[in-house]
Design an enzyme around this catalytic site. Structure first.
Site, PDB file in Angstrom:
ATOM      1  N   ASP A   1       0.847  -1.196   0.000  1.00 32.04           N
ATOM      2  CA  ASP A   1       0.000   0.000   0.000  1.00 32.04           C
ATOM      3  C   ASP A   1       0.887   1.253   0.000  1.00 32.04           C
ATOM      4  O   ASP A   1       1.515   1.578   0.993  1.00 32.04           O
ATOM      5  CB  ASP A   1      -0.891  -0.008   1.250  1.00 32.04           C
TER       6      ASP A   1
ATOM      7  N   TYR B   1       3.226   9.676  -0.700  1.00 30.93           N
ATOM      8  CA  TYR B   1       4.303   9.080   0.095  1.00 30.93           C
ATOM      9  C   TYR B   1       5.656   9.278  -0.606  1.00 30.93           C
ATOM     10  O   TYR B   1       6.696   9.059  -0.007  1.00 30.93           O
ATOM     11  CB  TYR B   1       4.088   7.578   0.347  1.00 30.93           C
TER      12      TYR B   1
ATOM     13  N   LYS C   1      -2.399   5.854  -4.488  1.00 29.25           N
ATOM     14  CA  LYS C   1      -3.479   6.816  -4.233  1.00 29.25           C
ATOM     15  C   LYS C   1      -3.186   8.139  -4.923  1.00 29.25           C
ATOM     16  O   LYS C   1      -2.027   8.578  -4.956  1.00 29.25           O
ATOM     17  CB  LYS C   1      -3.627   7.055  -2.722  1.00 29.25           C
TER      18      LYS C   1
ATOM     19  N   HIS D   1      -7.155   9.682  -2.321  1.00 25.49           N
ATOM     20  CA  HIS D   1      -6.529   9.643  -0.988  1.00 25.49           C
ATOM     21  C   HIS D   1      -7.306  10.456   0.047  1.00 25.49           C
ATOM     22  O   HIS D   1      -7.386  10.080   1.216  1.00 25.49           O
ATOM     23  CB  HIS D   1      -5.093  10.181  -1.121  1.00 25.49           C
TER      24      HIS D   1
ATOM     25  N   SER E   1       5.415  -2.196  10.216  1.00 29.61           N
ATOM     26  CA  SER E   1       6.466  -2.423  11.198  1.00 29.61           C
ATOM     27  C   SER E   1       7.798  -2.307  10.496  1.00 29.61           C
ATOM     28  O   SER E   1       7.915  -2.595   9.305  1.00 29.61           O
ATOM     29  CB  SER E   1       6.328  -3.819  11.824  1.00 29.61           C
TER      30      SER E   1
ATOM     31  N   ARG F   1       8.348  -8.641  13.751  1.00 24.96           N
ATOM     32  CA  ARG F   1       6.936  -8.232  13.742  1.00 24.96           C
ATOM     33  C   ARG F   1       6.381  -8.185  12.315  1.00 24.96           C
ATOM     34  O   ARG F   1       5.211  -8.477  12.095  1.00 24.96           O
ATOM     35  CB  ARG F   1       6.762  -6.890  14.462  1.00 24.96           C
TER      36      ARG F   1
ATOM     37  N   ASN G   1       3.091 -10.279  11.860  1.00 26.36           N
ATOM     38  CA  ASN G   1       1.806  -9.665  11.527  1.00 26.36           C
ATOM     39  C   ASN G   1       1.087 -10.402  10.388  1.00 26.36           C
ATOM     40  O   ASN G   1      -0.088 -10.142  10.134  1.00 26.36           O
ATOM     41  CB  ASN G   1       2.002  -8.180  11.188  1.00 26.36           C
TER      42      ASN G   1
HETATM   43  P1  NAP Z   1      -0.084   0.773  12.643  1.00 24.81           P
HETATM   44  O1  NAP Z   1       0.240  -0.320  11.697  1.00 24.81           O
HETATM   45  O2  NAP Z   1      -1.369   0.766  13.370  1.00 24.81           O
HETATM   46  O3  NAP Z   1       1.055   0.877  13.765  1.00 24.81           O
HETATM   47  C1  NAP Z   1       2.410   0.726  13.508  1.00 24.81           C
HETATM   48  C2  NAP Z   1       3.124   0.768  14.853  1.00 24.81           C
HETATM   49  O4  NAP Z   1       2.829  -0.399  15.604  1.00 24.81           O
HETATM   50  C3  NAP Z   1       4.612   0.870  14.724  1.00 24.81           C
HETATM   51  O5  NAP Z   1       5.063   1.739  15.764  1.00 24.81           O
HETATM   52  C4  NAP Z   1       5.081  -0.558  15.001  1.00 24.81           C
HETATM   53  O6  NAP Z   1       6.348  -0.538  15.652  1.00 24.81           O
HETATM   54  C5  NAP Z   1       4.028  -1.107  15.920  1.00 24.81           C
HETATM   55  N1  NAP Z   1       3.768  -2.539  15.689  1.00 24.81           N
HETATM   56  C6  NAP Z   1       3.680  -3.182  14.500  1.00 24.81           C
HETATM   57  N2  NAP Z   1       3.374  -4.490  14.678  1.00 24.81           N
HETATM   58  C7  NAP Z   1       3.268  -4.677  16.010  1.00 24.81           C
HETATM   59  C8  NAP Z   1       2.969  -5.817  16.812  1.00 24.81           C
HETATM   60  N3  NAP Z   1       2.707  -6.991  16.264  1.00 24.81           N
HETATM   61  N4  NAP Z   1       2.940  -5.627  18.157  1.00 24.81           N
HETATM   62  C9  NAP Z   1       3.202  -4.435  18.705  1.00 24.81           C
HETATM   63  N5  NAP Z   1       3.491  -3.318  18.008  1.00 24.81           N
HETATM   64  C10 NAP Z   1       3.512  -3.441  16.656  1.00 24.81           C
HETATM   65  O7  NAP Z   1      -0.053   2.211  11.968  1.00 24.81           O
HETATM   66  P2  NAP Z   1       0.792   2.921  10.822  1.00 24.81           P
HETATM   67  O8  NAP Z   1       2.054   2.260  10.566  1.00 24.81           O
HETATM   68  O9  NAP Z   1       0.963   4.315  11.201  1.00 24.81           O
HETATM   69  O10 NAP Z   1      -0.193   2.830   9.537  1.00 24.81           O
HETATM   70  C11 NAP Z   1      -0.231   1.670   8.685  1.00 24.81           C
HETATM   71  C12 NAP Z   1      -0.420   2.016   7.214  1.00 24.81           C
HETATM   72  O11 NAP Z   1      -1.709   2.629   6.994  1.00 24.81           O
HETATM   73  C13 NAP Z   1       0.548   3.052   6.606  1.00 24.81           C
HETATM   74  O12 NAP Z   1       1.790   2.552   6.244  1.00 24.81           O
HETATM   75  C14 NAP Z   1      -0.221   3.485   5.355  1.00 24.81           C
HETATM   76  O13 NAP Z   1      -0.026   2.564   4.303  1.00 24.81           O
HETATM   77  C15 NAP Z   1      -1.663   3.456   5.847  1.00 24.81           C
HETATM   78  N6  NAP Z   1      -2.179   4.825   6.172  1.00 24.81           N
HETATM   79  C16 NAP Z   1      -3.074   5.402   5.344  1.00 24.81           C
HETATM   80  C17 NAP Z   1      -3.595   6.660   5.612  1.00 24.81           C
HETATM   81  C18 NAP Z   1      -4.615   7.263   4.678  1.00 24.81           C
HETATM   82  O14 NAP Z   1      -4.907   8.464   4.795  1.00 24.81           O
HETATM   83  N7  NAP Z   1      -5.171   6.524   3.745  1.00 24.81           N
HETATM   84  C19 NAP Z   1      -3.201   7.352   6.759  1.00 24.81           C
HETATM   85  C20 NAP Z   1      -2.267   6.760   7.626  1.00 24.81           C
HETATM   86  C21 NAP Z   1      -1.757   5.490   7.321  1.00 24.81           C
HETATM   87  P3  NAP Z   1       7.596  -1.392  15.088  1.00 24.81           P
HETATM   88  O15 NAP Z   1       7.953  -0.792  13.733  1.00 24.81           O
HETATM   89  O16 NAP Z   1       8.652  -1.190  16.108  1.00 24.81           O
HETATM   90  O17 NAP Z   1       7.147  -2.814  14.950  1.00 24.81           O
END
Ligand code: NAP
Length: 283
Positions: free
Chosen positions: A44, A49, A74, A107, A229, A234, A238
């Site tokens: 994604d 980005y 997007k 987006h 991650s 992880r 995941n």
């Molecule tokens: P997330 O996946 O909810 O959270 C990631 C965080 O959780 C990182 O700090 C990671 O740390 C930790 N983590 C990952 N796996 C874990 C596990 N199994 N146990 C404990 N902690 C864990 O949120 P995100 O990375 O901010 O967002 C994910 C994706 O959503 C983005 O990459 C993007 O593609 C998409 N997104 C889209 C929009 C939109 O407007 N459409 C907006 C925001 C995001 P570590 O790296 O240390 O594992």
């Protein structure tokens, strides 16, 4: 990997690897190669980005056939309106170095959304995109745009996790066969959520970590998840969520964690302008 059939017949892997905030020019390339090696088949990215070219290069260099990897990108707000969106689609394809994308989203829901959507519909007809969708549409925003579209989006990618389960939005999306894709599926690493006693007890019961229990709950709720991650263990873990199943009672316990509120309010005044000012992807 479990796959989900979208309302246009296209199949999408239920877990995707998000590359938001990973720099282009090496880091995204390595992260995507690692993710593909770990078994991810869904990436994604987004024009905003600024790392579509690394994603494309990693897919090409992985040795995995193009049609075995599901690529989402997007369109950014600067390219809204019919003509600009047509160009935006071509720019994403060029940056990715691909002749089609599997899924392309609007987006953000601001500006000439209808013109941009029409351009996505035409690009789909031309074979440049297999499936088209939207992102960040609340129930109110969805109802203000989608009834005027001639095709129903296949997905709406929004903030979603056990603390913000988007139940009102799902009442609109589910009857139309529109899939919810969760961004921040782990609450962006929310320590309170990851340490929640219901989550931790289920993790202990199934020999999983808290993140895996949360992702499993979301998958069992019919949601497509995009966990991020940078930790190799992880990243692999995941994906390792298909060998256990939460019971209906456990699903109910998880549903009870909903607070009905997230971190981002797409309806807040000035959000569209703020995003446009913060992400200038070209002049
Ligand atoms: P997330 O996946 O909810 O959270 C990631 C965080 O959780 C990182 O700090 C990671 O740390 C930790 N983590 C990952 N796996 C874990 C596990 N199994 N146990 C404990 N902690 C864990 O949120 P995100 O990375 O901010 O967002 C994910 C994706 O959503 C983005 O990459 C993007 O593609 C998409 N997104 C889209 C929009 C939109 O407007 N459409 C907006 C925001 C995001 P570590 O790296 O240390 O594992």
């Amino acid at each position: 990997m479990e796959r989900i059939r979208l309302n246009d017949g296209v199949e999408i892997p239920a877990v995707g690897f998000g590359v938001f905030m990973i720099p282009n020019g090496g880091e995204t390339y390595r992260a995507v190669l690692d993710a593909l090696k770990a078994g991810y088949r869904h990436i994604d990215t987004a024009a905003a980005y600024m790392n579509e070219s690394d994603v494309g290069k990693a897919v090409r260099d992985s040795g995995i056939k193009r049609d075995e990897v599901f690529i989402t990108s997007k369109l950014w707000l600067q390219d809204y309106g019919y003509d600009a969106a047509k160009k935006g689609v071509n720019t994403s394809l060029k940056n990715l170095g691909m002749d089609y994308m599997d899924l392309y989203l609007l987006h953000q829901p601001y500006g000439d959304v209808e013109g941009a959507w029409k351009a996505l519909e035409d690009a789909k007809k031309a074979g440049k995109i297999r499936s088209i969708g939207v992102s960040n549409m609340t129930p109110k925003i969805w109802n203000s745009f989608v009834p005027r579209f001639s095709t129903i989006p296949s997905v709406n990618q929004v903030e979603c996790n056990p603390y913000f389960q988007q139940s009102e939005l799902r009442k609109i999306l589910d009857p139309q066969g529109v899939r919810l894709e969760a961004w921040y599926p782990l609450g962006h690493g929310d320590k309170g959520l990851l340490a929640n006693e219901t989550v931790v007890a289920l993790a202990k019961k199934y020999g999983k970590n808290a993140g895996q229990v949360i992702l499993r709950f979301e998958i069992q709720s019919g949601i497509i998840v995009l966990p991020k991650s940078t930790n190799p263990e992880r990243i692999k873990g995941n994906l390792d969520i298909f060998d256990f199943e939460l019971s209906e009672g456990e699903m109910e316990q998880m549903r009870a964690l909903d607070k009905g509120k997230g971190t981002h309010d797409p309806e807040a005044p000035g959000v569209g302008e703020m995003l446009l000012n913060n992400y200038r992807i070209h002049e």
